[in-house]
Design a protein around this motif. Structure first.
Motif, PDB file in Angstrom:
ATOM      1  N   GLN A 161      83.131   6.246 -70.548  1.00  0.00           N
ATOM      2  CA  GLN A 161      82.335   6.085 -71.400  1.00  0.00           C
ATOM      3  C   GLN A 161      81.664   7.704 -70.775  1.00  0.00           C
ATOM      4  N   ASP A 205      83.931  10.873 -71.662  1.00  0.00           N
ATOM      5  CA  ASP A 205      83.314  11.565 -73.149  1.00  0.00           C
ATOM      6  C   ASP A 205      81.998  11.994 -73.680  1.00  0.00           C
ATOM      7  N   GLN A 206      81.437  10.695 -73.810  1.00  0.00           N
ATOM      8  CA  GLN A 206      80.168  11.729 -73.815  1.00  0.00           C
ATOM      9  C   GLN A 206      79.795  13.057 -73.443  1.00  0.00           C
ATOM     10  N   LYS A 225      81.948  15.438 -72.324  1.00  0.00           N
ATOM     11  CA  LYS A 225      83.124  16.643 -72.836  1.00  0.00           C
ATOM     12  C   LYS A 225      82.884  16.907 -74.099  1.00  0.00           C
ATOM     13  N   ALA A 226      82.070  15.903 -75.077  1.00  0.00           N
ATOM     14  CA  ALA A 226      81.663  15.955 -76.597  1.00  0.00           C
ATOM     15  C   ALA A 226      80.440  16.980 -76.264  1.00  0.00           C
ATOM     16  N   LEU A 227      79.246  16.697 -75.208  1.00  0.00           N
ATOM     17  CA  LEU A 227      78.568  17.720 -75.019  1.00  0.00           C
ATOM     18  C   LEU A 227      78.694  18.866 -74.947  1.00  0.00           C
ATOM     19  N   ALA A 232      81.598  19.665 -75.496  1.00  0.00           N
ATOM     20  CA  ALA A 232      82.207  21.007 -76.893  1.00  0.00           C
ATOM     21  C   ALA A 232      81.311  21.720 -77.444  1.00  0.00           C
ATOM     22  N   GLN A 233      80.070  21.110 -77.295  1.00  0.00           N
ATOM     23  CA  GLN A 233      78.706  21.171 -79.101  1.00  0.00           C
ATOM     24  C   GLN A 233      77.931  22.145 -78.492  1.00  0.00           C
ATOM     25  N   LYS A 286      79.528  24.780 -75.289  1.00  0.00           N
ATOM     26  CA  LYS A 286      79.683  24.908 -74.798  1.00  0.00           C
ATOM     27  C   LYS A 286      79.363  26.622 -73.446  1.00  0.00           C
ATOM     28  N   ARG A 344      86.176  16.536 -63.602  1.00  0.00           N
ATOM     29  CA  ARG A 344      84.954  17.332 -64.244  1.00  0.00           C
ATOM     30  C   ARG A 344      84.875  18.132 -63.901  1.00  0.00           C
TER      31      ARG A 344
END
Length: 583
Positions: free
Chosen positions: A489, A492-493, A495-497, A499-500, A502, A527
């Motif tokens: 969890q 994933d959070q 990773k999303a941050l 990607a958003q 950069k 990571r």
């Protein structure tokens, strides 16, 4: 110290400030009292304990007899439970005022297990079975003390316990309704019993119902007008008087019947029943300990020693084991009776010794009179003090704060109704564990920003749109222990941050992470590798000592170097601002 009332779901309610101003003033003026003053204080304390013990007797004995009938046992067993276990706990327990005998919850749990062990209800077999069950409860509690399992008392969450006790109350009320109405049904489970009672309502004995109604009127009226009054004693005394004066038994009202006079005889457990009774004994031991700890902590005065959980296990275990040898049912700390002891001025376990002494005198002198007691009167006592386990306001309070935990309370209640009381404990524990797992498996991960114009760091929020971030720097703060159940969890959070946003630098603020497990450490190392491949640099910030040690032993610290391991977020911001723009 303050007098409190604790209702049967374990919630504390303030009654009035119960203070002893003369004693407090004396202690301030003379912190080193003379022998004469100490003797006077001791005498005064004994007088308070004597009054408290006698007052508690009026509540404890009628309810103990009533709870014995809940378990399908003779009322004499209730008296035995208010005698031997109470004495043993008074000598060994860590609470100064906890009153130990039978309780509503323990009565219904014991009855369920005894019904399975002795389906034909043979009186002789029941006495042996209850001795075996109570002895097992005692052994399990003492074994838990040896293993230092006192923390287990916290394994059932408050919302789940609220739902569980509400379910218990509904089961008890339905169980006592036939006695209240003077009808007979075959027990087959909550829903079937409910339909069966409804079907037999036309057969209600009006005279039995009248006895029950008068008892309910006395109990409810006295409790409303005079909280902590001897209402149960008045109700029981009135029932016995009416039974003798009007000859109620001859008129068709069921009465208790013959009660053995004198002290209980020695009863040895049956080893052949152990395997069958162990599962139920585990649940009863857990509830006995949980209820006792809750009541003991609630009524502990600020100047009194704290409740020692492992000592409580030993005291309760010994009380149950000793009581088992003399025919007692499983015992635990009762909240209502403990509230009476505290409100009446009880200061030590001498109050419980007084209550136990009166129970002994009752067995010796009053057994013939108790045999006249109508079952409808006992059923009314049980119902009045069981309904208090249902707390609608507590359900509403839980729903207002946490909708999910309100759902757990409802499921725990339904678990008791549909699966039975013993399986309901399992449902309650599983729900509590799932609740804990759900909270730890879904940790919160924040983006940290700075309040504009001030040195204040806080999570990014729509409420503060002017907060400043730093171009190319992403500060992420996970909260809580990082381990195998939540590592994905968190990954994933993050990773999303990434990607958003950069970022050039990902600063992972670990100041809110007290511990990191191997799986989470592997995620951290992975990571770091992926962030590097994506052109971002990972910094670790604010590592706690235990986490820092794990990071060092893994070799990750050597790979990052000191320049990528910062003391806190402010240091990370300062370092980032000194970096060349193209680094």
């Amino acid at each position: 110290m303050d007098a409190c009332r604790i209702d049967d779901n374990g919630q504390q309610k303030q009654l009035w400030p119960f203070k002893f101003p003369q004693q407090l003033e004396t202690s301030r003026m003379n912190p080193h009292p003379t022998a004469a003053e100490a003797t006077q204080s001791s005498t005064k304390g004994l007088r308070f304990d004597l009054v408290a013990g006698l007052t508690a007797t009026a509540v404890v004995l009628p309810k103990a007899m009533a709870y014995a009938t809940v378990a399908g046992l003779p009322v004499a067993v209730g008296l035995y439970t208010a005698f031997i276990p109470m004495i043993i706990y008074a000598l060994l327990g860590s609470s100064r005022v906890l009153s130990v005998s039978s309780t509503t919850t323990l009565g219904i749990l014991a009855g369920t297990q005894l019904g399975l062990a002795v389906p034909d209800g043979d009186p002789g077999k029941l006495i042996t079975a209850v001795a075996t069950l109570t002895a097992l409860v005692g052994v399990l509690l003492m074994l838990a003390a040896l293993l230092r399992l006192g923390f287990v008392a916290n394994f059932i969450s408050t919302p789940v316990l609220t739902g569980f006790k509400a379910g218990i109350a509904l089961v008890i009320v339905l169980d006592q309704l036939p006695k209240l109405l003077g009808i007979h049904i075959t027990k087959q489970g909550f829903l079937r019993d409910l339909f069966s009672v409804a079907h037999h309502v036309p057969e209600t004995s009006l005279i039995t119902l009248a006895v029950a109604a008068m008892t309910l009127l006395v109990l409810i009226g006295m409790e409303r007008l005079w909280p902590h009054s001897p209402a149960p004693l008045v109700a029981v005394g009135g029932g016995i008087t009416a039974s003798w004066f009007f000859g109620l038994h001859a008129l068709g009202v069921s009465t208790v019947g013959l009660i053995p006079q004198g002290f209980p005889s020695l009863t040895l457990p049956d080893l052949a029943l152990i395997e069958q009774l162990v599962p139920g004994a585990l649940g009863i031991a857990l509830m006995s300990f949980t209820e006792s700890i809750a009541a003991g902590r609630a009524f502990a005065g600020s100047a009194e020693p704290p409740i020692n959980a492992n000592r409580e296990l030993i005291a309760l275990g010994a009380a149950n084991f000793g009581g088992a040898l003399f025919g007692a049912m499983p015992a635990g700390g009762g909240t209502t009776q403990t509230a009476v002891v505290r409100a009446a001025g009880g200061r030590s376990q001498k109050a419980s010794l007084v209550t136990a002494s009166v129970a002994g005198a009752t067995m010796l002198l009053l057994s013939p009179l108790l045999g006249l007691l109508p079952h409808a009167t006992l059923a009314a006592v049980v119902i009045v003090y069981s309904v208090g386990l249902i707390q609608p306001t507590e359900f509403l309070a839980i729903r207002k704060v946490r909708t999910m935990e309100f759902s757990w309370a409802i499921v725990a209640c339904l678990g008791v109704l549909f699966f039975g009381t013993l399986k309901g404990i399992v449902v309650a524990i599983i729900l509590s564990m799932l609740a804990l797992s759900s909270q730890t498996a879904h940790p919160r991960v924040y983006v940290i920003v700075r309040k504009r114009g001030a040195d204040v760091l806080r999570p990014l929020s729509p409420e503060h749109p002017d907060d400043e971030s730093f171009d190319g720097l992403l500060i992420v703060r996970p909260e809580g222990r990082m381990f195998f159940a939540n590592v994905q969890q968190i990954a994933d959070q993050i990773k999303a941050l990434i990607a958003q946003n950069k970022p050039r630098v990902l600063a992972l603020d670990m100041s809110r992470v007290p511990d990191i497990e191997y799986s989470a450490l592997q995620m951290l190392m992975e990571r770091e590798k992926r962030a590097t491949e994506q052109g971002a640099t990972l910094w670790l910030v604010g590592l706690n000592p235990s986490v820092l040690e794990v990071v060092r032993r893994s070799g990750l610290a050597d790979r990052l170097g000191r320049e990528r391991m910062l003391f806190n977020v402010r240091a990370a911001i300062e370092r980032y601002q000194t970096l060349p723009a193209d680094s």
